[in-house]
Write a protein that holds these residues in place. Structure first.
Motif, PDB file in Angstrom:
ATOM      1  N   LEU A 130      57.682  20.123  54.892  1.00  0.00           N
ATOM      2  CA  LEU A 130      57.768  21.587  54.934  1.00  0.00           C
ATOM      3  C   LEU A 130      58.205  22.180  53.604  1.00  0.00           C
ATOM      4  O   LEU A 130      57.682  23.207  53.177  1.00  0.00           O
ATOM      5  N   LEU A 131      59.176  21.554  52.934  1.00  0.00           N
ATOM      6  CA  LEU A 131      59.740  22.172  51.735  1.00  0.00           C
ATOM      7  C   LEU A 131      59.147  21.647  50.430  1.00  0.00           C
ATOM      8  O   LEU A 131      59.190  22.316  49.410  1.00  0.00           O
ATOM      9  N   LEU A 132      58.605  20.431  50.451  1.00  0.00           N
ATOM     10  CA  LEU A 132      58.162  19.843  49.195  1.00  0.00           C
ATOM     11  C   LEU A 132      56.657  19.648  49.135  1.00  0.00           C
ATOM     12  O   LEU A 132      56.135  19.199  48.119  1.00  0.00           O
ATOM     13  N   ALA A 133      55.944  19.987  50.214  1.00  0.00           N
ATOM     14  CA  ALA A 133      54.513  19.716  50.304  1.00  0.00           C
ATOM     15  C   ALA A 133      54.253  18.242  49.982  1.00  0.00           C
ATOM     16  O   ALA A 133      53.298  17.879  49.316  1.00  0.00           O
ATOM     17  N   HIS A 134      55.183  17.392  50.413  1.00  0.00           N
ATOM     18  CA  HIS A 134      55.108  15.958  50.160  1.00  0.00           C
ATOM     19  C   HIS A 134      54.946  15.297  51.521  1.00  0.00           C
ATOM     20  O   HIS A 134      55.832  15.404  52.359  1.00  0.00           O
ATOM     21  N   GLY A 135      53.805  14.621  51.729  1.00  0.00           N
ATOM     22  CA  GLY A 135      53.500  14.201  53.087  1.00  0.00           C
ATOM     23  C   GLY A 135      52.951  15.408  53.816  1.00  0.00           C
ATOM     24  O   GLY A 135      52.535  16.375  53.174  1.00  0.00           O
ATOM     25  N   GLY A 136      52.951  15.388  55.144  1.00  0.00           N
ATOM     26  CA  GLY A 136      52.397  16.535  55.854  1.00  0.00           C
ATOM     27  C   GLY A 136      52.694  16.493  57.325  1.00  0.00           C
ATOM     28  O   GLY A 136      53.152  15.473  57.842  1.00  0.00           O
ATOM     29  N   LEU A 137      52.429  17.612  57.976  1.00  0.00           N
ATOM     30  CA  LEU A 137      52.674  17.667  59.419  1.00  0.00           C
ATOM     31  C   LEU A 137      51.596  16.898  60.182  1.00  0.00           C
ATOM     32  O   LEU A 137      51.884  16.212  61.161  1.00  0.00           O
ATOM     33  N   THR A 138      50.335  16.989  59.713  1.00  0.00           N
ATOM     34  CA  THR A 138      49.264  16.284  60.425  1.00  0.00           C
ATOM     35  C   THR A 138      49.360  14.780  60.195  1.00  0.00           C
ATOM     36  O   THR A 138      48.880  13.991  61.002  1.00  0.00           O
ATOM     37  N   THR A 139      49.980  14.369  59.072  1.00  0.00           N
ATOM     38  CA  THR A 139      50.097  12.936  58.780  1.00  0.00           C
ATOM     39  C   THR A 139      51.486  12.411  59.127  1.00  0.00           C
ATOM     40  O   THR A 139      51.820  11.268  58.822  1.00  0.00           O
ATOM     41  N   LEU A 140      52.292  13.254  59.781  1.00  0.00           N
ATOM     42  CA  LEU A 140      53.667  12.877  60.118  1.00  0.00           C
ATOM     43  C   LEU A 140      53.715  11.603  60.963  1.00  0.00           C
ATOM     44  O   LEU A 140      54.533  10.713  60.713  1.00  0.00           O
TER      45      LEU A 140
END
Lengths: 97, 231
Positions: free
Chosen positions: B98-108
């Motif tokens: 959410l804060l770093l645009a590192h990784g993602g919600l869809t790839t969580l």
């Protein structure tokens, strides 16, 4: 195990991560995560979803990464200091015979 | 090991969510149980979360001329168990998505599986074997953290290869992604192993009885001194 042993360990960690910077002066040191991202994009893949919010600049991203490390380090430091203080106080109250 | 937002196509992102959710759900159950049964363990949970927070925020240079980051989840798996570690990883990965645009919600789901489940379970297993074979605790912790870290990246490579096989198939893609991650990760995993040993030794010295109550260690294996008896 005395404190010298731990100093040696910490110095070893620092050296471990200094070596690449010294022996590879011209390397770009980009993220492995983005290398993988690029390898996928090269196959013609388009991500179907993009981040809801992105840090507006590299500086802000660094700020937030630092914040993440700082929060963690604060908790670790508090824990270590608290436990050491508690131990010191116990020692004061019950000096070893 | 962060698979970026949107970089896992259907059906893979759903599959990894489906696999990860039961682990995390059971982890939440274990977390509430331990908080009730051993309330003194709560600061330890915070400490392990903090350890993961710090280590996964450090993008470290490697001999390949690129950077990557350690995970911190191997030590957490030894101390609070792999199930709870999966919950701690979810917190860190959501923060970064959410804060770093590192990784993602869809790839969580996929990222939780590699960093919060696969690596920690391997680390936990290695620690168990090390304990049974009476290896010194520092060797056991080092191997658990080192191999847990590497295994997380092996899994990430496999996840990407499954979703993006090359014309030559899965193995070819696995070697390609493994090449990006694996060698870069080796020095980082060594560093993580050393840091885990330092943190573990501190906990064994100052929280020996608590770790024994949580069945991480047996007390005779550490220095049983006066302070711990009065704790």
């Amino acid at each position: 195990m005395n404190s010298k042993y731990y100093i040696v360990l910490i110095v070893a960690v620092v050296i471990l991560f200094a070596i690449p910077l010294i022996i590879l002066p011209n390397a770009e040191f980009g993220g492995a995560d983005s290398s993988a991202e690029n390898a996928i994009s090269d196959q013609g893949y388009e991500p179907w979803f993009t981040s809801i919010w992105e840090p507006p600049s590299a500086e802000i991203e660094t700020l937030l990464f630092s914040l993440q490390a700082a929060i963690g380090a604060l908790i670790i430091g508090y824990f270590i200091g608290y436990e050491r203080g508690k131990r010191a106080k116990l020692k004061q109250q019950n000096p070893a015979p | 090991m962060h698979i970026m937002e949107g970089f896992l196509p259907h059906p893979w992102w759903e599959i990894w969510f489906a696999i990860a959710i039961p682990f995390v759900a059971f982890g939440i159950y274990k977390l509430t149980k331990i908080a009730k049964q051993i309330p003194e363990a709560k600061p330890l949970l915070a400490l392990m979360g903090a350890f993961i927070f710090v280590l996964s925020s450090l993008k470290l240079p490697s001999v390949t001329g690129s950077t990557s980051h350690p995970t911190g989840t191997g030590l957490a798996a030894v101390i609070v168990g792999p199930w709870i570690t999966s919950v701690l990883s979810v917190i860190v990965l959501i923060f970064q998505a959410l804060l770093l645009a590192h990784g993602g919600l869809t790839t969580l789901g996929a990222n939780v599986f590699s960093m919060g489940i696969a690596g920690p379970f391997l680390a936990y297993g290695i620690w168990k074997v090390a304990k049974r074979t009476n290896l010194p605790s520092s060797v056991g912790i080092f191997l658990a953290a080192f191999l847990g870290d590497l295994f997380t990246y092996v899994i990430t490579s496999a996840q990407l290869a499954l979703a993006f096989p090359t014309a030559a198939g899965f193995m070819d893609a696995f070697i390609k992604f493994g090449g990006i991650f694996a060698i870069t990760q080796i020095p980082l995993a060594i560093g993580e192993g050393i840091l885990a040993v330092i943190m573990f030794d501190f906990l064994a010295k100052y929280k020996g009885q608590l770790l024994a109550a949580m069945k991480v260690i047996k007390l005779p294996t550490i220095n049983r001194n006066q302070e711990e008896k009065t704790q």
